[in-house]
Design a protein around this motif. Structure first.
Motif, PDB file in Angstrom:
ATOM      1  N   TRP A   3      -2.596   1.337  -4.122  1.00  0.00           N
ATOM      2  CA  TRP A   3      -2.549   0.117  -2.813  1.00  0.00           C
ATOM      3  C   TRP A   3      -2.535   0.887  -1.674  1.00  0.00           C
ATOM      4  O   TRP A   3      -2.976   0.774  -0.379  1.00  0.00           O
ATOM      5  CB  TRP A   3      -2.235  -0.933  -2.786  1.00  0.00           C
ATOM      6  N   ILE A   4      -1.103   1.710  -1.361  1.00  0.00           N
ATOM      7  CA  ILE A   4      -0.344   2.457  -0.373  1.00  0.00           C
ATOM      8  C   ILE A   4      -1.887   3.158   0.283  1.00  0.00           C
ATOM      9  O   ILE A   4      -1.558   3.540   1.307  1.00  0.00           O
ATOM     10  CB  ILE A   4       0.274   2.934  -0.384  1.00  0.00           C
ATOM     11  N   GLN A  73      -0.872  -4.020  28.226  1.00  0.00           N
ATOM     12  CA  GLN A  73       0.214  -4.716  28.337  1.00  0.00           C
ATOM     13  C   GLN A  73       1.334  -5.354  27.033  1.00  0.00           C
ATOM     14  O   GLN A  73       2.744  -5.665  27.760  1.00  0.00           O
ATOM     15  CB  GLN A  73      -0.403  -5.243  29.087  1.00  0.00           C
ATOM     16  N   GLY A  74       1.399  -5.005  25.935  1.00  0.00           N
ATOM     17  CA  GLY A  74       2.063  -5.931  25.351  1.00  0.00           C
ATOM     18  C   GLY A  74       3.462  -5.101  24.885  1.00  0.00           C
ATOM     19  O   GLY A  74       3.693  -3.894  24.806  1.00  0.00           O
ATOM     20  N   PRO A  75       4.168  -5.705  24.199  1.00  0.00           N
ATOM     21  CA  PRO A  75       5.287  -5.351  23.026  1.00  0.00           C
ATOM     22  C   PRO A  75       4.516  -3.512  22.715  1.00  0.00           C
ATOM     23  O   PRO A  75       3.999  -3.669  21.155  1.00  0.00           O
ATOM     24  CB  PRO A  75       6.183  -5.622  22.950  1.00  0.00           C
ATOM     25  N   PRO A  76       5.337  -2.239  22.533  1.00  0.00           N
ATOM     26  CA  PRO A  76       4.591  -1.274  21.574  1.00  0.00           C
ATOM     27  C   PRO A  76       5.530  -1.616  20.483  1.00  0.00           C
ATOM     28  O   PRO A  76       4.928  -0.872  19.943  1.00  0.00           O
ATOM     29  CB  PRO A  76       5.319  -0.128  23.083  1.00  0.00           C
ATOM     30  N   TRP A  77       6.705  -2.723  20.096  1.00  0.00           N
ATOM     31  CA  TRP A  77       7.357  -2.411  18.319  1.00  0.00           C
ATOM     32  C   TRP A  77       6.188  -3.355  17.791  1.00  0.00           C
ATOM     33  O   TRP A  77       6.448  -3.371  16.799  1.00  0.00           O
ATOM     34  CB  TRP A  77       8.613  -3.187  19.398  1.00  0.00           C
ATOM     35  N   VAL A  78       5.486  -4.013  18.450  1.00  0.00           N
ATOM     36  CA  VAL A  78       4.548  -4.747  17.386  1.00  0.00           C
ATOM     37  C   VAL A  78       3.838  -4.334  16.547  1.00  0.00           C
ATOM     38  O   VAL A  78       3.946  -4.471  15.106  1.00  0.00           O
ATOM     39  CB  VAL A  78       3.728  -5.876  18.368  1.00  0.00           C
ATOM     40  N   PRO A  79       2.731  -3.433  16.954  1.00  0.00           N
ATOM     41  CA  PRO A  79       1.948  -2.711  16.179  1.00  0.00           C
ATOM     42  C   PRO A  79       2.934  -1.648  14.697  1.00  0.00           C
ATOM     43  O   PRO A  79       2.523  -1.582  13.914  1.00  0.00           O
ATOM     44  CB  PRO A  79       0.828  -1.858  16.779  1.00  0.00           C
ATOM     45  N   LEU A  80       4.114  -1.193  15.068  1.00  0.00           N
ATOM     46  CA  LEU A  80       5.321  -0.619  14.474  1.00  0.00           C
ATOM     47  C   LEU A  80       5.767  -1.887  13.434  1.00  0.00           C
ATOM     48  O   LEU A  80       5.713  -0.791  12.270  1.00  0.00           O
ATOM     49  CB  LEU A  80       6.365  -0.056  15.198  1.00  0.00           C
ATOM     50  N   VAL A  81       6.241  -2.917  13.726  1.00  0.00           N
ATOM     51  CA  VAL A  81       6.579  -3.845  12.856  1.00  0.00           C
ATOM     52  C   VAL A  81       5.330  -4.133  11.531  1.00  0.00           C
ATOM     53  O   VAL A  81       4.965  -4.065  10.926  1.00  0.00           O
ATOM     54  CB  VAL A  81       7.229  -4.872  13.516  1.00  0.00           C
ATOM     55  N   VAL A  82       3.950  -4.427  12.359  1.00  0.00           N
ATOM     56  CA  VAL A  82       2.677  -4.507  11.564  1.00  0.00           C
ATOM     57  C   VAL A  82       2.441  -3.679  10.450  1.00  0.00           C
ATOM     58  O   VAL A  82       3.048  -3.796   9.520  1.00  0.00           O
ATOM     59  CB  VAL A  82       1.195  -5.050  12.460  1.00  0.00           C
ATOM     60  N   LEU A  83       2.784  -2.437  10.526  1.00  0.00           N
ATOM     61  CA  LEU A  83       2.069  -1.393   9.645  1.00  0.00           C
ATOM     62  C   LEU A  83       3.296  -0.810   9.069  1.00  0.00           C
ATOM     63  O   LEU A  83       3.491  -1.096   7.643  1.00  0.00           O
ATOM     64  CB  LEU A  83       2.271  -0.211  10.634  1.00  0.00           C
ATOM     65  N   GLY A  86       3.564  -3.816   6.734  1.00  0.00           N
ATOM     66  CA  GLY A  86       2.531  -4.078   5.386  1.00  0.00           C
ATOM     67  C   GLY A  86       2.849  -2.744   4.694  1.00  0.00           C
ATOM     68  O   GLY A  86       2.789  -2.788   3.254  1.00  0.00           O
ATOM     69  N   LEU A  87       3.646  -1.527   4.812  1.00  0.00           N
ATOM     70  CA  LEU A  87       3.573  -0.481   4.114  1.00  0.00           C
ATOM     71  C   LEU A  87       5.036  -0.807   3.035  1.00  0.00           C
ATOM     72  O   LEU A  87       5.006  -0.900   2.029  1.00  0.00           O
ATOM     73  CB  LEU A  87       4.417   0.090   4.912  1.00  0.00           C
ATOM     74  N   THR A  88       5.808  -2.305   3.819  1.00  0.00           N
ATOM     75  CA  THR A  88       7.084  -2.775   2.499  1.00  0.00           C
ATOM     76  C   THR A  88       6.309  -3.259   2.046  1.00  0.00           C
ATOM     77  O   THR A  88       7.067  -3.121   0.585  1.00  0.00           O
ATOM     78  CB  THR A  88       7.967  -2.768   3.526  1.00  0.00           C
ATOM     79  N   VAL A  89       5.018  -3.925   2.161  1.00  0.00           N
ATOM     80  CA  VAL A  89       5.445  -4.474   1.294  1.00  0.00           C
ATOM     81  C   VAL A  89       4.515  -4.401  -0.022  1.00  0.00           C
ATOM     82  O   VAL A  89       4.771  -4.990  -1.449  1.00  0.00           O
ATOM     83  CB  VAL A  89       4.501  -6.278   1.876  1.00  0.00           C
ATOM     84  N   VAL A  93       5.136  -4.355  -4.335  1.00  0.00           N
ATOM     85  CA  VAL A  93       4.180  -4.600  -4.937  1.00  0.00           C
ATOM     86  C   VAL A  93       3.639  -3.877  -6.037  1.00  0.00           C
ATOM     87  O   VAL A  93       2.813  -4.349  -6.742  1.00  0.00           O
ATOM     88  CB  VAL A  93       3.284  -6.096  -4.897  1.00  0.00           C
ATOM     89  N   SER A  94       3.650  -2.090  -5.462  1.00  0.00           N
ATOM     90  CA  SER A  94       2.576  -1.405  -5.508  1.00  0.00           C
ATOM     91  C   SER A  94       2.719  -0.780  -7.283  1.00  0.00           C
ATOM     92  O   SER A  94       1.808  -0.910  -7.808  1.00  0.00           O
ATOM     93  CB  SER A  94       3.566   0.192  -5.134  1.00  0.00           C
ATOM     94  N   GLY A  95       3.357  -1.418  -8.358  1.00  0.00           N
ATOM     95  CA  GLY A  95       3.494  -1.966  -9.638  1.00  0.00           C
ATOM     96  C   GLY A  95       2.389  -2.395 -10.304  1.00  0.00           C
ATOM     97  O   GLY A  95       2.554  -2.066 -11.482  1.00  0.00           O
ATOM     98  N   ALA A  96       2.206  -3.246  -9.190  1.00  0.00           N
ATOM     99  CA  ALA A  96       1.486  -4.596 -10.610  1.00  0.00           C
ATOM    100  C   ALA A  96      -0.192  -3.561  -9.570  1.00  0.00           C
ATOM    101  O   ALA A  96      -0.444  -4.374 -10.010  1.00  0.00           O
ATOM    102  CB  ALA A  96       1.219  -5.309  -9.521  1.00  0.00           C
ATOM    103  N   ALA A  97      -0.424  -2.768  -9.663  1.00  0.00           N
ATOM    104  CA  ALA A  97      -1.391  -2.216  -8.837  1.00  0.00           C
ATOM    105  C   ALA A  97      -2.228  -1.729 -10.264  1.00  0.00           C
ATOM    106  O   ALA A  97      -1.325  -1.422 -11.481  1.00  0.00           O
ATOM    107  CB  ALA A  97      -2.194  -1.065  -7.608  1.00  0.00           C
TER     108      ALA A  97
END
Length: 243
Positions: A3-4, A73-83, A86-89, A93-97
């Motif tokens: 999944w990762i 124009q937006g805060p640059p930390w937002v995409p860093l938090v998104v990625l 996502g990777l953390t989640v 749960v990667s063991g369920a793949a």
């Protein structure tokens, strides 16, 4: 870890497409499509796999949109938090793949590439994702970190006041350097990878010191150090995932 791998492939394709053809929607759509096609090729069609795939597509779409916004124009930390989220989640749960197989496993069984002899389909997908991220995505992550730390102003990207325009070649050398470090790390040559890191600093030092304006020297040095460490962390994170 399949999944990762899907997420990294989706993000990597998104940024590669954007580097070739900048667009508001097309890159993340193609990145999502690449993740879906890879999942189908690996026969990841169980209920849990499909739920994870839907999550991957959502993160890839959000990444594409927030990167454009964060480097504008937006805060640059937002995409860093998104990625990062996502990777953390997916790590949690990667063991369920389900086990990857399908066409990916068939190709691995028939390939003549000896470097992939010890790779199963899951690890091969992760390797593909890690390698793709070292290309355009690595540069995007570096730019986001530089902007988030106020080392550069995203609005001045590509202008004479952008430090990157004075340290030429960084956006080309960065992917080459990250790929080189990953390949050396996978080959067990960690010492050689550290030599590459040290050599970059030595080669850049004369250029950094060639400026007469002390304030500009400090600004360029900060840009070089923050950008270089962020770039190296992208490569090292890939090695950690593959380890």
């Amino acid at each position: 870890m399949s999944w990762i791998g899907l997420l990294l492939v989706g993000v990597g394709v998104t940024d590669l497409v954007f580097s070739v053809r900048p667009s508001r929607v097309l890159p993340e759509v193609l990145g999502s499509a690449a993740a879906v096609l890879l999942a189908l090729a690996a026969d990841l069609t169980g209920p849990g796999d499909l739920l994870a795939l839907a999550f991957v597509v959502a993160v890839v779409l959000a990444w594409g949109q927030t990167v454009t916004w964060g480097l504008g124009q937006g805060p640059p930390w937002v995409p860093l938090v998104v990625l990062g989220s996502g990777l953390t989640v997916l790590l949690l749960v990667s063991g369920a793949a389900g086990p990857a197989g399908g066409l990916v496993a068939t190709w691995l069984d028939g390939t003549s590439l000896t470097v992939l002899d010890d790779y199963d389909a899951d690890r091969a997908m992760l390797l593909l994702g890690v390698l793709l991220v070292q290309l355009s995505t690595g540069n995007v992550l570096v730019r986001l970190v530089l902007a988030a730390t106020h080392t550069v102003n995203p609005a001045r990207h590509g202008t004479p006041s952008d430090p990157g325009t004075r340290l030429k070649g960084g956006r080309l050398l960065g992917p080459m350097e990250r790929l080189f470090i990953v390949c050396l790390g996978l080959a067990g040559q960690v010492t050689a990878a550290s030599i590459v890191v040290a050599a970059k600093g030595l080669l850049r030092f004369p250029e950094l010191q060639s400026r007469r304006d002390q304030e500009r020297i400090h600004r360029l040095t900060e840009y070089f150090l923050v950008g270089s460490f962020a770039s190296w962390l992208v490569a090292l994170a890939g090695l950690v995932l593959l380890g």
